[in-house]
Design an enzyme around this catalytic site. Structure first.
Site, PDB file in Angstrom:
ATOM      1  N   HIS A  27       0.841  -1.201   0.000  1.00  0.00           N
ATOM      2  CA  HIS A  27       0.000   0.000   0.000  1.00  0.00           C
ATOM      3  C   HIS A  27       0.870   1.242   0.000  1.00  0.00           C
ATOM      4  O   HIS A  27       2.009   1.228   0.468  1.00  0.00           O
ATOM      5  CB  HIS A  27      -0.952   0.017   1.199  1.00  0.00           C
ATOM      6  CG  HIS A  27      -0.267   0.273   2.519  1.00  0.00           C
ATOM      7  ND1 HIS A  27      -0.032   1.535   3.008  1.00  0.00           N
ATOM      8  CD2 HIS A  27       0.257  -0.579   3.438  1.00  0.00           C
ATOM      9  CE1 HIS A  27       0.587   1.461   4.164  1.00  0.00           C
ATOM     10  NE2 HIS A  27       0.781   0.189   4.468  1.00  0.00           N
ATOM     11  N   CYS A  28       0.315   2.334  -0.569  1.00  0.00           N
ATOM     12  CA  CYS A  28       0.964   3.645  -0.491  1.00  0.00           C
ATOM     13  C   CYS A  28       0.145   4.491   0.474  1.00  0.00           C
ATOM     14  O   CYS A  28      -0.502   3.957   1.374  1.00  0.00           O
ATOM     15  CB  CYS A  28       1.068   4.275  -1.883  1.00  0.00           C
ATOM     16  SG  CYS A  28      -0.518   4.541  -2.691  1.00  0.00           S
ATOM     17  N   VAL A  29       0.116   5.786   0.290  1.00  0.00           N
ATOM     18  CA  VAL A  29      -0.607   6.667   1.216  1.00  0.00           C
ATOM     19  C   VAL A  29      -2.108   6.457   1.135  1.00  0.00           C
ATOM     20  O   VAL A  29      -2.816   6.514   2.140  1.00  0.00           O
ATOM     21  CB  VAL A  29      -0.275   8.150   0.920  1.00  0.00           C
ATOM     22  CG1 VAL A  29      -1.076   9.075   1.831  1.00  0.00           C
ATOM     23  CG2 VAL A  29       1.214   8.400   1.106  1.00  0.00           C
TER      24      VAL A  29
END
Length: 480
Positions: A27-29
């Site tokens: 996952h990213c932000v």
């Protein structure tokens, strides 16, 4: 409001074709990045109705699910718990999807992988530089004076902030060298050394290089005289992106080649020194000069377009930036921004990125105002706030693209705001937060015009979204 993250993760897995269809996840932000065995098994319609899911799409060989800041980490943790997947980085997952990506997507992925880890350092530096610009701006707060003129005691604070702000940009090649070496499979510490080599104090900086080329103050270009056979310019690459990016790639290739052939017993002695010496000579003699001129050509070409046709340039950028965010190709503009700052002392690209982000937020705010659906209003309001502070994915995928007309309204507002900035040649001295606080990074003399552009990008999409929602009859919307 609390959420059942285990239930959300379970529903996600069902919509993604089952746990056995998931190869890897990270996952990213704001997004889950998922590598799937068979993307055709995804039930997008059901997936997009799951609580917290604000949209989904397939790009770069990966299926991406937009959740939003904060919540995405909890959903990811529940997803891992139910699948037994090991923790993975975005780079790991992107590598899984590499075979399903085309050449352009792979190139964009390289830029993304290299620049995303160092982006916080650049944003912090940009904000601090913006604060310093405000302190030193004549007439900004006091007529015909800077705050430093009026309050000399601030000079020490200004100098300290200036040092902090400039550090990331002065040693930018070291940051890029570290991140690029990691991306290309080389030693990160050698990437840092290579980057620092390119900004060594013994090398001319950009200012002195320009004076030497022009022959000002009796200066001339100094050289390394290599055994009387050939000469290498003693020129540094402060703030440059392309030289260190290419040099780090070459370094990683050389290092991996050596490690595969040098016996383990002498690798520590032979591999690092051989890698640095060969790459250092190539970087200063060939890679640096060639990529420096290439970078100049790229930035001069962009500048020429906006000088000759500011309306066209602003309109194209305002209309296309948000669609590029959807594909992930927007990461390439960071390199252009940094190149413009290095060559021209400011960038006109980043201020227009702010216009796009604000426009997406205002379109989502328009949906919040016009909708009667409680869940939709909640999603629209939080997405709008997120976009106003530079994170647009929740607004775009969760609201604007779902109904299409808010997205089109945002593109129109972004284009108009970008045209206004382009006509007034608004520039930022650094990269900052791509939203409402963005004015801090703008060169002070352009702040009034930038604020007007912000108002255009905020008001136009909101009004258009409200107006269009009266014409397009949809369940849950107020209609005339």
């Amino acid at each position: 409001m609390s959420h059942d993250y285990s239930l959300i993760a379970s529903e996600l897995l069902q919509s993604l074709g089952g746990a056995e269809n998931v190869e890897q996840a990270a996952h990213c932000v704001t997004r889950l990045r998922i590598a799937l065995k068979d993307p055709g098994l995804v039930d997008s319609a059901t997936l997009n109705q799951i609580d917290l899911v604000k949209g989904s799409f397939f790009t770069g060989g990966l299926y991406q699910v937009v959740i939003g800041p904060g919540e995405v980490e909890k959903v990811y943790a529940a997803l891992r718990e139910q699948t037994g997947l090991a923790a993975a980085t975005i780079a790991d997952v992107k590598q899984k999807g590499a075979d399903k990506a085309n050449a352009m997507q792979r190139l964009v992925r390289v830029f993304s992988d290299v620049f995303m880890p160092i982006l916080p350092a650049l944003i912090i530096a940009g904000l601090l530089m913006g604060v310093n610009n405000l302190l030193g701006a004549k007439g900004m707060f006091i007529a015909d004076k800077t705050l430093l003129d009026a309050y000399p005691s601030l000079d020490g604070v200004w100098s300290l902030i200036n040092l902090m702000a400039n550090t990331s940009f002065v040693f930018l090649p070291a940051l890029v060298g570290w991140s690029a070496a990691k991306r290309f499979g080389g030693s990160e510490i050698l990437g840092i050394v290579l980057g620092l080599m390119l900004v060594h104090p013994d090398l001319l900086n950009a200012w002195n290089y320009g004076k030497a080329v022009a022959g000002l103050d009796g200066q001339s270009l100094p050289y390394f005289d290599i055994l009387g056979v050939f000469q290498i310019e003693k020129v540094g690459y402060q703030g440059q992106i392309l030289p260190i990016l290419m040099a780090a790639y070459v370094m990683s290739v050389i290092e991996k080649w050596l490690r595969a052939r040098v016996p383990n017993a002498i690798q520590l002695l032979v591999v690092p020194i051989t890698t640095i010496v060969i790459t250092g000579v190539l970087a200063l003699a060939i890679i640096g000069p060639v990529t420096r001129h290439l970078g100049i050509l790229i930035t001069e070409g962009v500048v020429l377009l906006f000088d000759l046709a500011p309306v066209l340039g602003g309109m194209i950028f305002g209309l296309l930036y948000a669609p590029l965010v959807i594909t992930g190709m927007h990461h390439m503009f960071l390199a252009v921004d940094l190149q413009l700052i290095a060559n021209h002392g400011g960038t006109f690209i980043w201020p227009m990125i702010v216009m796009s982000n604000l426009a997406q937020g205002s379109a989502a705010l328009g949906v919040f105002y016009m909708s009667r659906n409680v869940r939709e209003r909640s999603m629209a309001s939080t997405s709008a706030v997120s976009a106003y502070f530079g994170i647009t994915e929740p607004a775009m995928f969760g609201i604007n693209l779902r109904y299409k007309f808010p997205f089109y309204a945002a593109l129109i507002g972004s284009a108009l705001g970008s045209i206004f900035l382009s006509l007034n040649k608004v520039q930022a001295s650094a990269i900052g937060v791509g939203g409402l606080p963005g004015f801090i990074s703008i060169i002070p003399q352009y702040i009034p015009m930038f604020v007007i552009g912000m108002l255009v990008a905020i008001v136009v999409p909101f009004v258009l979204t409200c107006a269009l929602s009266l014409k397009i009859i949809r369940p849950g919307y107020r209609v005339a």
